[in-house]
Design a protein around this motif. Sequence first.
Motif, PDB file in Angstrom:
ATOM      1  N   GLU A  43       0.828  -1.204   0.000  1.00 41.07           N
ATOM      2  CA  GLU A  43       0.000   0.000   0.000  1.00 41.07           C
ATOM      3  C   GLU A  43       0.867   1.262   0.000  1.00 41.07           C
ATOM      4  O   GLU A  43       0.557   2.250  -0.682  1.00 41.07           O
ATOM      5  CB  GLU A  43      -0.946  -0.009   1.197  1.00 41.07           C
ATOM      6  CG  GLU A  43      -2.071  -1.029   1.072  1.00 41.07           C
ATOM      7  CD  GLU A  43      -3.008  -1.033   2.251  1.00 41.07           C
ATOM      8  OE1 GLU A  43      -4.225  -1.197   2.047  1.00 41.07           O
ATOM      9  OE2 GLU A  43      -2.521  -0.872   3.394  1.00 41.07           O
ATOM     10  N   THR A  46       2.393   1.628  -3.563  1.00 40.47           N
ATOM     11  CA  THR A  46       1.438   2.036  -4.593  1.00 40.47           C
ATOM     12  C   THR A  46       0.782   3.374  -4.283  1.00 40.47           C
ATOM     13  O   THR A  46       0.198   4.002  -5.171  1.00 40.47           O
ATOM     14  CB  THR A  46       0.335   0.974  -4.767  1.00 40.47           C
ATOM     15  OG1 THR A  46      -0.363   0.811  -3.519  1.00 40.47           O
ATOM     16  CG2 THR A  46       0.920  -0.351  -5.206  1.00 40.47           C
ATOM     17  N   ARG A  48      -1.836   3.671  -2.501  1.00 35.97           N
ATOM     18  CA  ARG A  48      -3.288   3.415  -2.505  1.00 35.97           C
ATOM     19  C   ARG A  48      -3.655   2.534  -1.307  1.00 35.97           C
ATOM     20  O   ARG A  48      -2.884   1.655  -0.905  1.00 35.97           O
ATOM     21  CB  ARG A  48      -3.709   2.693  -3.785  1.00 35.97           C
ATOM     22  CG  ARG A  48      -3.241   3.329  -5.082  1.00 35.97           C
ATOM     23  CD  ARG A  48      -3.979   4.613  -5.406  1.00 35.97           C
ATOM     24  NE  ARG A  48      -3.536   5.176  -6.670  1.00 35.97           N
ATOM     25  CZ  ARG A  48      -4.147   4.956  -7.835  1.00 35.97           C
ATOM     26  NH1 ARG A  48      -5.193   4.156  -7.893  1.00 35.97           N
ATOM     27  NH2 ARG A  48      -3.700   5.522  -8.941  1.00 35.97           N
ATOM     28  N   LEU A  50      -5.597  -0.515  -0.273  1.00 36.08           N
ATOM     29  CA  LEU A  50      -6.056  -1.664  -1.043  1.00 36.08           C
ATOM     30  C   LEU A  50      -7.092  -2.512  -0.309  1.00 36.08           C
ATOM     31  O   LEU A  50      -7.869  -3.226  -0.947  1.00 36.08           O
ATOM     32  CB  LEU A  50      -4.864  -2.548  -1.421  1.00 36.08           C
ATOM     33  CG  LEU A  50      -3.739  -1.830  -2.188  1.00 36.08           C
ATOM     34  CD1 LEU A  50      -2.552  -2.775  -2.389  1.00 36.08           C
ATOM     35  CD2 LEU A  50      -4.248  -1.317  -3.527  1.00 36.08           C
ATOM     36  N   ASP A  63      -9.749   0.713  -5.095  1.00 38.93           N
ATOM     37  CA  ASP A  63      -8.386   0.646  -5.624  1.00 38.93           C
ATOM     38  C   ASP A  63      -7.851  -0.779  -5.576  1.00 38.93           C
ATOM     39  O   ASP A  63      -7.136  -1.225  -6.487  1.00 38.93           O
ATOM     40  CB  ASP A  63      -7.453   1.572  -4.829  1.00 38.93           C
ATOM     41  CG  ASP A  63      -7.582   3.032  -5.254  1.00 38.93           C
ATOM     42  OD1 ASP A  63      -7.911   3.271  -6.428  1.00 38.93           O
ATOM     43  OD2 ASP A  63      -7.351   3.917  -4.419  1.00 38.93           O
ATOM     44  N   ALA A  66      -9.367  -2.657  -8.437  1.00 37.25           N
ATOM     45  CA  ALA A  66      -8.729  -2.268  -9.698  1.00 37.25           C
ATOM     46  C   ALA A  66      -7.391  -2.963  -9.866  1.00 37.25           C
ATOM     47  O   ALA A  66      -7.059  -3.456 -10.959  1.00 37.25           O
ATOM     48  CB  ALA A  66      -8.551  -0.750  -9.743  1.00 37.25           C
TER      49      ALA A  66
END
Length: 289
Positions: A43, A46, A48, A50, A63, A66
Amino acid sequence: MKNTAWDSYQLFLQVARLGGLTGASGTSGLSPATVGRRMLELEQETGRTLFVRSQTGYRLTPDGQALLDHLQEMEAAARKVDAWRQSGEGGVTVRVAAGTWVAWLLTENFSAIRMPGDGFALSLTIGETRANLSYRESDIGIRAFEPDEANLAARLLGEVAYAVYVRRNAAEAAEQWVAVAEDEAISGYLRWPYRNASGSIAATVNRPRSLPDLVRAGAGRAVLPCFVGDLDPELQRLGGEIPELKHRQWIVMNNEDRHRPEIRAVADRMTKLLKSYSDLFAGKRASRS
């Protein structure tokens, strides 16, 4: 952002598919604490969030979903390359996903599915979860419903019926029930005892394969597919079929792969075998006397 190692993405896939740290720990060999730390690091890498973390497991955020979709596309591409490479080496493996009882029937009749002289190996994955063929996790799957994914092809095999079974010639019909543990009861027939007799369940197991053993031992009654219960000389039906559990059964393949010779051969043989049992699947043959 630095390049993230592929093994971190693979670990993410395991957590996402298995719903938490414990399942991913069992498949990866890492401790739950290590898996959790690796997901936090992913996380951070990235940028993001998750997962939504809770006591019941890890649920994907938008996210996270995705990222899962992107990685499944990468897996599908990698599997296509791997199949192409294996075909040149003569080492192709056909991967079949099936539920407990269809897998049992396939293994009982294995010589009808893979024959001497075949130039491919066969890998059978057994479980109650839905076979995922869109991203080529399997080549052939058995499903209880017609797929709605545009890239999948399906063949209708017939209907599957279910009934309650008890030990044959027992002095009296067991009033108690045996069932698969509630958190493992994914299929409709496995959930049926909890919806209709939850106060009378005397014993549970974590795999459907043990249910007939418990019924034979006189531990209680159980819901089983008719093709399983009717083939067992020590079991007998208690009453008729359970109408709401009856469903159609399909053999499913990825539309792009179904013409590969080895996949077509296995699918054709499985279709022939399972259709030869169509009356048993549909509950049209009574238990042995």
